[in-house]
Motif scaffolding. Structure first.
Motif, PDB file in Angstrom:
ATOM      1  N   SER A 248      14.763  62.429  16.606  1.00  0.00           N
ATOM      2  CA  SER A 248      15.400  62.966  17.431  1.00  0.00           C
ATOM      3  C   SER A 248      15.371  62.816  19.069  1.00  0.00           C
ATOM      4  O   SER A 248      14.116  62.120  19.058  1.00  0.00           O
ATOM      5  N   GLY A 249      15.955  62.992  20.040  1.00  0.00           N
ATOM      6  CA  GLY A 249      15.670  62.299  21.196  1.00  0.00           C
ATOM      7  C   GLY A 249      14.664  63.130  21.841  1.00  0.00           C
ATOM      8  O   GLY A 249      14.271  64.129  21.459  1.00  0.00           O
ATOM      9  N   SER A 250      14.189  62.498  22.995  1.00  0.00           N
ATOM     10  CA  SER A 250      13.002  63.071  23.705  1.00  0.00           C
ATOM     11  C   SER A 250      13.499  63.936  24.826  1.00  0.00           C
ATOM     12  O   SER A 250      14.918  63.836  25.254  1.00  0.00           O
ATOM     13  N   ARG A 251      12.785  64.797  25.334  1.00  0.00           N
ATOM     14  CA  ARG A 251      13.041  65.548  26.258  1.00  0.00           C
ATOM     15  C   ARG A 251      12.746  64.663  27.703  1.00  0.00           C
ATOM     16  O   ARG A 251      11.940  63.798  27.805  1.00  0.00           O
ATOM     17  N   GLY A 252      13.362  65.305  28.905  1.00  0.00           N
ATOM     18  CA  GLY A 252      12.933  64.627  29.986  1.00  0.00           C
ATOM     19  C   GLY A 252      13.867  63.628  30.585  1.00  0.00           C
ATOM     20  O   GLY A 252      13.469  63.089  31.534  1.00  0.00           O
ATOM     21  N   TRP A 253      14.815  63.343  29.940  1.00  0.00           N
ATOM     22  CA  TRP A 253      15.549  62.129  30.155  1.00  0.00           C
ATOM     23  C   TRP A 253      16.560  62.572  31.400  1.00  0.00           C
ATOM     24  O   TRP A 253      17.255  61.462  31.948  1.00  0.00           O
ATOM     25  N   ALA A 254      16.606  63.684  31.824  1.00  0.00           N
ATOM     26  CA  ALA A 254      17.157  64.045  33.069  1.00  0.00           C
ATOM     27  C   ALA A 254      16.976  63.147  34.233  1.00  0.00           C
ATOM     28  O   ALA A 254      17.758  62.781  35.163  1.00  0.00           O
ATOM     29  N   GLU A 255      15.901  62.649  34.577  1.00  0.00           N
ATOM     30  CA  GLU A 255      15.491  61.624  35.722  1.00  0.00           C
ATOM     31  C   GLU A 255      16.148  60.333  35.422  1.00  0.00           C
ATOM     32  O   GLU A 255      16.134  59.572  36.385  1.00  0.00           O
ATOM     33  N   PHE A 256      16.552  59.961  34.227  1.00  0.00           N
ATOM     34  CA  PHE A 256      17.377  58.861  33.973  1.00  0.00           C
ATOM     35  C   PHE A 256      18.873  58.826  33.926  1.00  0.00           C
ATOM     36  O   PHE A 256      19.521  57.926  33.729  1.00  0.00           O
ATOM     37  N   TYR A 257      19.486  60.022  34.416  1.00  0.00           N
ATOM     38  CA  TYR A 257      20.752  60.156  34.594  1.00  0.00           C
ATOM     39  C   TYR A 257      21.440  59.515  35.567  1.00  0.00           C
ATOM     40  O   TYR A 257      20.486  59.247  36.622  1.00  0.00           O
ATOM     41  N   SER A 258      22.629  58.870  35.447  1.00  0.00           N
ATOM     42  CA  SER A 258      23.190  58.112  36.685  1.00  0.00           C
ATOM     43  C   SER A 258      24.718  58.244  36.218  1.00  0.00           C
ATOM     44  O   SER A 258      25.068  58.904  35.308  1.00  0.00           O
ATOM     45  N   ASP A 259      25.493  57.724  37.421  1.00  0.00           N
ATOM     46  CA  ASP A 259      26.885  57.755  37.329  1.00  0.00           C
ATOM     47  C   ASP A 259      27.482  56.627  36.344  1.00  0.00           C
ATOM     48  O   ASP A 259      28.421  56.698  35.904  1.00  0.00           O
ATOM     49  N   GLU A 260      26.660  55.576  36.104  1.00  0.00           N
ATOM     50  CA  GLU A 260      26.824  54.637  35.358  1.00  0.00           C
ATOM     51  C   GLU A 260      26.033  54.155  34.546  1.00  0.00           C
ATOM     52  O   GLU A 260      24.879  54.757  34.531  1.00  0.00           O
ATOM     53  N   GLY A 261      26.233  53.384  33.578  1.00  0.00           N
ATOM     54  CA  GLY A 261      25.085  53.031  32.721  1.00  0.00           C
ATOM     55  C   GLY A 261      25.410  53.188  31.142  1.00  0.00           C
ATOM     56  O   GLY A 261      26.689  53.330  30.809  1.00  0.00           O
ATOM     57  N   ASP A 262      24.504  53.384  30.219  1.00  0.00           N
ATOM     58  CA  ASP A 262      24.543  53.886  28.835  1.00  0.00           C
ATOM     59  C   ASP A 262      25.045  55.099  28.477  1.00  0.00           C
ATOM     60  O   ASP A 262      25.187  55.931  29.422  1.00  0.00           O
TER      61      ASP A 262
END
Length: 476
Positions: A248-262
């Motif tokens: 399952s996915g990891s917690r804490g990925w909010a810091e990697f959010y962006s308007d573009e990307g994957d």
């Protein structure tokens, strides 16, 4: 009767940009001339009222609520009398307003507005929930960012509002209530048809996943009480023997959010029809290294929602996604072993009562629903030969495509009815259509208590419906 409606015979400029022209005999008044604020407290024995984005104001049913709340000092709560307008000042810009159906208590964070003489509250609630008025509310609201906007009483009472004569307000309410009941009745009928089609869909999948396609096949006891008999050459296997990988996915990925990307797939992207819903996508720039690769989605993976209201929703990633994709902590990524099971067959098994019964039985209690990866791996699946799995998937795909077309048609009809209702209300309350004569000809009807199923099942991250939780500033 609705089709015969016409504009009023004469109009004048309202002097309000968003309103435009209004019937010649209407006035424009600020809300402060229509309502006074009520701040009565000290009535702890009254029932608690809640304000909903969907259904206005109603008595809160604590037993049926999925959100448990510890009530603070009820003496702090404001009293709303039957017929008062109540709104959530933090969500008025979304239409969180309604008429109190009974005397009750409302959160201190909300506003209670007492209608003055000549004010029919139901007319104004119809008006306040229209898109054009909500936009004006947003203009009068104040906050650091839009999601924190609040409409305080001092601002609410300044908003200019169309004001028909009192008798005409009542006629408009009578007409809209009548039209609304008919539209809702039609929507409810179509929702029941959708439910029947969904039940038919589940029955078709369940039979194929427990009996196969040959009605004359010999059966044997499966050894699992709830499963019953299965074809004698099938085996019943735990999921862990059918897959090569589960995470399952990891917690804490909010810091990697962006308007573009994957693409960062969340539970709301997992639809109820085994397909991804990519109408809303969170973009992300994942971290380098193993942590990113561990949760990267590949073609033929299965994605299973393991927490929240959508627990059990499963998706088969049948095609390459438009960008590299990853899952969050609410989604299990399952990679089937193709030598043991066809990925789509396993998805159908999860999607059927086979998966639903098992997942429901092991969901843990507590603050939220959910499954652990061990729960998923321990689920038992009836497994035919690979050639049979392929034939079952092909048959189900063809059959369910036809059912899906019927479901889509009915859902489209419901959407059109919702659009028609929205447009009709807006045109009537702003004076674009004259309903005075039509209202006089309407028969008397009782209210209908059966609610519509208006929630969007594909989104669990939309704005919450019940909005009566006290903000921190009001807590003792």
């Amino acid at each position: 009767m609705i089709d015969g409606l016409k504009p009023y015979p004469g109009y004048k400029d309202s002097g309000v940009a968003w309103l435009g022209e209004v019937p010649g005999h209407w006035e424009v008044r600020r809300n402060g001339r229509l309502f006074s604020q009520r701040n009565d407290t000290g009535f702890p024995d009254l029932p608690i009222l809640e304000v909903s984005l969907r259904s206005g104001v109603c008595v809160r049913d604590f037993d049926a609520s999925s959100r448990k709340q510890v009530m603070r000092d009820r003496a702090m709560y404001k009293r709303a009398l039957r017929g008062d307008i109540t709104y959530n000042k933090m969500r008025m810009w979304q239409g969180a307003v309604g008429v109190a159906p009974v005397d009750g208590l409302i959160s201190p964070a909300y506003v209670v507005a007492r209608p003055l003489a000549g004010t029919e509250p139901s007319y104004f609630v119809y008006l306040y929930r229209t898109a054009v008025y909500v936009d004006e509310v947003d203009n009068f609201s104040r906050g650091i960012v839009k999601d924190r906007n609040r409409l305080y009483w001092e601002r609410f009472k300044q908003i200019p509002t169309p004001y028909p004569p009192a008798v005409e307000q009542a006629a408009i309410v009578r007409f809209l209530d009548y039209a609304d009941r008919r539209i809702r009745r039609s929507i409810r009928t179509k929702q029941k048809l959708i439910k029947l089609l969904e039940e038919q869909k589940q029955a078709i999948i369940h039979r194929a996943a427990t009996r196969g396609l040959d009605p004359s096949v010999r059966l044997k006891p499966s050894g699992v009480e709830w499963l019953g008999e299965v074809p004698e050459h099938w085996v019943v296997s735990p999921v862990r023997r059918l897959i090569s990988f589960a995470t399952s996915g990891s917690r804490g990925w909010a810091e990697f959010y962006s308007d573009e990307g994957d693409i960062f797939l969340q539970s709301g992207n997992l639809g109820r029809s085994m397909a991804l819903n990519l109408s809303f996508i969170q973009r992300v720039r994942p971290p380098d290294g193993a942590e990113g690769e561990r949760t990267r989605v590949e073609c033929d993976d299965l994605l299973l929602c393991i927490t929240g209201a959508l627990t059990g929703n499963v998706v088969h990633v049948a095609d390459e996604l438009p960008a590299p994709s990853y899952v969050n902590q609410h989604v299990a990524l399952i990679r089937p072993n193709r030598a043991a099971v066809i990925p789509r067959y396993l998805a159908y098994a999860f999607h059927s009562q086979i998966g639903r019964i098992q997942f429901k039985s092991v969901e843990y209690d507590g603050t939220k629903q959910g499954l652990g990866l061990d729960d998923v791996k321990s689920a038992l699946i009836p497994i035919p030969t690979l050639s049979e799995q392929s034939a079952i998937c092909a048959k189900l795909d063809a059959t369910l495509d036809r059912l899906a077309a019927s479901l889509e048609s009915v859902q489209r009809e419901i959407a059109l009815l919702h659009e028609y209702r929205t447009r009709l209300i807006a045109d009537v309350v702003t004076g674009k259509l004259d309903v005075r004569e039509a209202a006089l000809l309407l028969p008397d009807e009782s209210e209908e208590s059966e609610p519509l199923n208006e929630a969007d099942p594909e989104r669990e991250d939309v704005a919450e419906d019940n909005l009566d939780t006290l903000p921190e500033e009001t807590l003792a």
